[in-house]
Design an enzyme around this catalytic site. Structure first.
Site, PDB file in Angstrom:
ATOM      1  CB  SER A   1      -0.798  -0.054   1.131  1.00 28.11           C
ATOM      2  OG  SER A   1      -0.153  -0.281   2.378  1.00 28.11           O
TER       3      SER A   1
ATOM      4  CD  GLU B   1      -2.742  -8.475  -2.856  1.00 28.89           C
ATOM      5  OE1 GLU B   1      -3.237  -8.785  -4.215  1.00 28.89           O
ATOM      6  OE2 GLU B   1      -2.173  -7.276  -2.192  1.00 28.89           O
TER       7      GLU B   1
ATOM      8  CD  GLU C   1      -8.050  -5.186   1.222  1.00 27.76           C
ATOM      9  OE1 GLU C   1      -6.956  -5.555   1.138  1.00 27.76           O
ATOM     10  OE2 GLU C   1      -8.090  -3.603   0.592  1.00 27.76           O
TER      11      GLU C   1
HETATM   12  O1  KIV Z   1      -0.258  -3.482   1.549  1.00 30.62           O
HETATM   13  C1  KIV Z   1      -1.315  -3.469   2.366  1.00 30.62           C
HETATM   14  O2  KIV Z   1      -1.036  -2.375   3.074  1.00 30.62           O
HETATM   15  C2  KIV Z   1      -2.096  -4.373   2.703  1.00 30.62           C
HETATM   16  C3  KIV Z   1      -3.258  -4.171   3.852  1.00 30.62           C
HETATM   17  C4  KIV Z   1      -4.241  -3.243   3.418  1.00 30.62           C
HETATM   18  C5  KIV Z   1      -3.858  -5.409   4.420  1.00 30.62           C
HETATM   19  O3  KIV Z   1      -2.341  -5.380   1.965  1.00 30.62           O
END
Ligand code: KIV
Length: 269
Positions: free
Chosen positions: A51, A120, A187
Site C-alpha cells: 500500500s 495475495e 479484505e
Molecule cells: O498492502 C497493504 O497495506 C495491505 C493491507 C491493506 C492489508 O495489504
C-alpha cells in the site's frame, strides 16, 4: 528501576492470542519513525504493505511497487521494531513461480529483516505457500479484495457476496491453512463470511473491512491518521480520538482489543 522489554510477538504468540480470544492489533508502517511509534504503543504486528505505492509514492494502485522498494522499506521498519512481528509484502509479479517467491521472500527476510512474508491469492498460491513453509518462511496469505488484481477485478469491491464465491473463499482459506499459512488477511468481505472463515480455521484471521468476527484488525496507517487522499469506508480517523499520533495509535490498539473497532459503519453486510 528498569522495565523489562516486552517479548517479541511470534507466530506462536499469534496462535495463543486466537485461542485465548485476545484480539490482534496490526497496522502498516513504511519508515522507522512511525514504526517506532507503533511498536511503543503496543501494536502486535507491523505490516510493511505494498500500500506504500499509494500512500507514500502517490500511485493510483499498488501495482508499480517493486521488490527493491519493499526490501528497502522493510529494512528501515524492521530495525525500529523491538516487540512487533514484522511482515514484508511480496509485491505484484514478485511470486509468479515458486523459485521467484523463495528468492524474493529470502530477500525480505535476509536483507529486510522481516519475520513473515505476505502474498495475495487463494488456490493458485497453495503450492508456493507449501514450498515457502517447507523452507522455513512464515506466510501471511490475503483473500477477499486483492489490491494487486484491481485491474482484473475492475475496481475495489466487496468480495464473496454470492454463494459460489463465498464457498470458494472458505475452501481457499482451508487449503492455505493446510499448506502451512500462519496468518490470513481478509479484505472487504461480508461480516458473516469473515466470521465463518475465522471459526473454521485454527490460524488467526486479520480483517480489513471484514467485521469484528476476525481475530484481529489491520488498517493502512495513513487512513487511520486521516491523511490519505481517499480513506475507505472501513477505516476510521483515530486522530479525532487522540491529540497526538502516539495517542491515536494507542486508541486504535485499545479499540481493536475491546472490539469497539470496527463498528457497523465500517462493515459490509
Ligand atoms: O498492502 C497493504 O497495506 C495491505 C493491507 C491493506 C492489508 O495489504
Amino acid at each position: 528501576m528498569t522495565t523489562k522489554p516486552k517479548p517479541r510477538v511470534t507466530v506462536t504468540t499469534l496462535r495463543k492470542m486466537k485461542r485465548e480470544g485476545e484480539k490482534i492489533a496490526m497496522l502498516t508502517a513504511y519508515d522507522a519513525s512511525f514504526a517506532r511509534v507503533l511498536d511503543n504503543q503496543g501494536v502486535d504486528v507491523v505490516l510493511v504493505g505494498d500500500s506504500l505505492g499509494m500512500v507514500v509514492q502517490g500511485h493510483e494502485t499498488t501495482v508499480p511497487v517493486t521488490i527493491e522498494e519493499m526490501v528497502y522499506h522493510t529494512r528501515i521498519v524492521a530495525k525500529a521494531c523491538q516487540h512487533a512481528l514484522v511482515i514484508g509484502d511480496l509485491p505484484f509479479m514478485s511470486y509468479t513461480s515458486t523459485d521467484m517467491a523463495l528468492r524474493n521472500s529470502a530477500r525480505l527476510m535476509q536483507e529486510g529483516g522481516a519475520h513473515m512474508v505476505k502474498l495475495e491469492g487463494g488456490a493458485p498460491q497453495v503450492a508456493t505457500v507449501a514450498q515457502l513453509v517447507h523452507h522455513g518462511v512464515p506466510v501471511c496469505a490475503h483473500l477477499g479484495l486483492q489490491p494487486q488484481s484491481v485491474h482484473k477485478l475492475g475496481g475495489y469491491r466487496v468480495q464473496g457476496r454470492d454463494e459460489a464465491a463465498a464457498r470458494q473463499m472458505l475452501d481457499d482459506a482451508k487449503a492455505l491453512q493446510d499448506a502451512g499459512t500462519d496468518l490470513l488477511v481478509l479484505e472487504c468481505v461480508p461480516v458473516a463470511l469473515a466470521e465463518q472463515i475465522t471459526q473454521a480455521l485454527e490460524i488467526p484471521t486479520i480483517g480489513i473491512g471484514a467485521g469484528r468476527g476476525c481475530d484481529g484488525q489491520v488498517l493502512v496507517l495513513h487512513d487511520m491518521l486521516g491523511i490519505s487522499a481517499h480513506a475507505p469506508k472501513f477505516s476510521r480517523d483515530f486522530i479525532g480520538f487522540g491529540a497526538t499520533i502516539p495517542q491515536a495509535v494507542a486508541s486504535y490498539v485499545g479499540a481493536v482489543k475491546t472490539g469497539e473497532f470496527p463498528a457497523d459503519q465500517h462493515c459490509f453486510f
